[in-house]
Design an enzyme around this catalytic site. Structure first.
Site, mmCIF file in Angstrom:
data_model
loop_
_atom_site.group_PDB
_atom_site.id
_atom_site.type_symbol
_atom_site.label_atom_id
_atom_site.label_comp_id
_atom_site.label_asym_id
_atom_site.label_seq_id
_atom_site.Cartn_x
_atom_site.Cartn_y
_atom_site.Cartn_z
ATOM 1 N N GLY A 12 -0.582 18.458 23.386
ATOM 2 C CA GLY A 12 -0.836 17.166 22.804
ATOM 3 C C GLY A 12 0.716 16.244 22.970
ATOM 4 O O GLY A 12 0.823 15.486 21.952
ATOM 5 N N THR A 13 1.257 16.260 24.145
ATOM 6 C CA THR A 13 2.537 15.454 24.235
ATOM 7 C C THR A 13 2.069 14.078 24.420
ATOM 8 O O THR A 13 2.818 13.267 24.192
ATOM 9 C CB THR A 13 3.270 15.768 25.452
ATOM 10 N N ILE A 93 -16.032 17.561 29.244
ATOM 11 C CA ILE A 93 -16.613 16.287 29.636
ATOM 12 C C ILE A 93 -17.502 15.563 28.851
ATOM 13 O O ILE A 93 -18.459 16.133 28.119
ATOM 14 C CB ILE A 93 -17.224 16.205 31.041
ATOM 15 N N HIS A 110 -4.993 10.237 33.232
ATOM 16 C CA HIS A 110 -5.339 11.392 34.198
ATOM 17 C C HIS A 110 -4.065 11.418 34.967
ATOM 18 O O HIS A 110 -3.484 10.355 35.447
ATOM 19 C CB HIS A 110 -6.713 10.870 35.278
HETATM 20 C C1 GAR Z 1 -2.116 15.864 30.474
HETATM 21 O O1 GAR Z 1 -1.025 15.773 31.852
HETATM 22 C C2 GAR Z 1 -2.891 14.795 30.948
HETATM 23 O O2 GAR Z 1 -2.909 13.726 31.851
HETATM 24 C C3 GAR Z 1 -3.937 15.773 31.510
HETATM 25 O O3 GAR Z 1 -3.877 16.935 30.768
HETATM 26 C C4 GAR Z 1 -2.226 16.929 30.076
HETATM 27 C C5 GAR Z 1 -2.700 17.169 28.756
HETATM 28 O O4 GAR Z 1 -1.199 17.287 28.349
HETATM 29 N N1 GAR Z 1 -5.368 15.349 31.623
HETATM 30 C C6 GAR Z 1 -6.363 15.655 32.537
HETATM 31 O O5 GAR Z 1 -6.069 16.345 33.323
HETATM 32 C C7 GAR Z 1 -7.720 15.005 32.188
HETATM 33 N N2 GAR Z 1 -8.647 15.152 33.625
HETATM 34 P P1 GAR Z 1 -0.928 16.851 26.720
HETATM 35 O O6 GAR Z 1 -1.963 17.838 25.723
HETATM 36 O O7 GAR Z 1 0.476 17.425 26.487
HETATM 37 O O8 GAR Z 1 -1.058 15.625 26.345
#
Ligand code: GAR
Length: 213
Positions: A12-13, A93, A110
């Site tokens: 969740g950053t 998805i 993404h």
């Molecule tokens: C992020 O890098 C986001 O761009 C990616 O997952 C990570 C989640 O990090 N999303 C995907 O790959 C979607 N296809 P977070 O939970 O720390 O925000």
């Protein structure tokens, strides 16, 4: 005020970047009304609770059919009177039914410069592994509207990030987040909430000033 539902699955950053932006007035016209996680253990839920935002958990495997899952998702989105859905590291998805209920009202982040390293199987660390394996010198992040094509919707914003020779998937992921994702996502959400995004075919036009949604 537009109610925003943020869909999450992990750390969740990106959600944190949105919460921080909101608390410093960086999302005028929008408020994060709820955070919906596909995993009960996602740390993103703690971040939401700490910020005083309502949380919900919706696990795909908990439903017998895609229709039942979608119905549960719709009832949660209705409960919070959702006007914008943001997928911030959401690893489930979503179906065409969901896309069609919120046309150009679902935003995804993404971790690559789409259309490179996008589509089925490209998520999280895998995207950075693929970029390193291909030997690209530049990668980045993309924020786009979600349509029926996985990672294929109209692009709102992109930012390039340099790949360094000593990068591992983890160091590259971190740099893409720090230099691109955490600023790009709040910026795109703010543009949407100010009514400054218009979709023309596969292109997104960003208006200079607020002209209504
Ligand atoms: C992020 O890098 C986001 O761009 C990616 O997952 C990570 C989640 O990090 N999303 C995907 O790959 C979607 N296809 P977070 O939970 O720390 O925000």
């Amino acid at each position: 005020m537009l109610n925003i539902a943020v869909l999450v699955s992990g750390g969740g950053t990106n959600l944190q970047a949105l919460l921080d932006a909101e608390s410093r007035g960086g999302i005028p016209g929008g408020r994060i009304a709820c955070v919906i996680s596909s995993k009960p253990e996602a740390y993103a839920l703690e971040r939401a609770k700490r910020a005083g935002v309502a949380t919900e958990v919706l696990v795909r495997k908990g439903f017998a059919t895609p229709e039942e899952y979608d119905a549960a998702l719709f009832s949660l989105l209705d409960k919070y009177d959702t006007g914008l859905v943001v997928m911030a590291g959401f690893m489930t998805i979503i179906s065409d039914r969901v896309v069609q209920r919120y046309p150009n009202r679902i935003i995804n982040i993404h971790p690559s410069l789409l259309p490179s390293f996008g589509g089925g199987g490209f998520y999280g660390l895998r995207v950075h592994e693929a970029a390193l394996a291909r030997g690209v010198k530049i990668t980045g992040a993309t924020v786009h509207f979600v349509n029926e094509v996985c990672d294929g919707g109209p692009i709102i914003l992109q930012k390039a990030v340099e790949v360094l020779p000593e990068d591992t998937p983890e160091t590259l992921q971190r740099r893409v987040m720090e230099q691109a994702e955490w600023s790009l996502l709040p910026q795109a959400v703010a543009l949407f909430c100010q009514g400054r995004l218009r979709v023309e075919g596969s292109r997104v036009i960003i208006r200079e000033s607020e002209e209504g949604r």
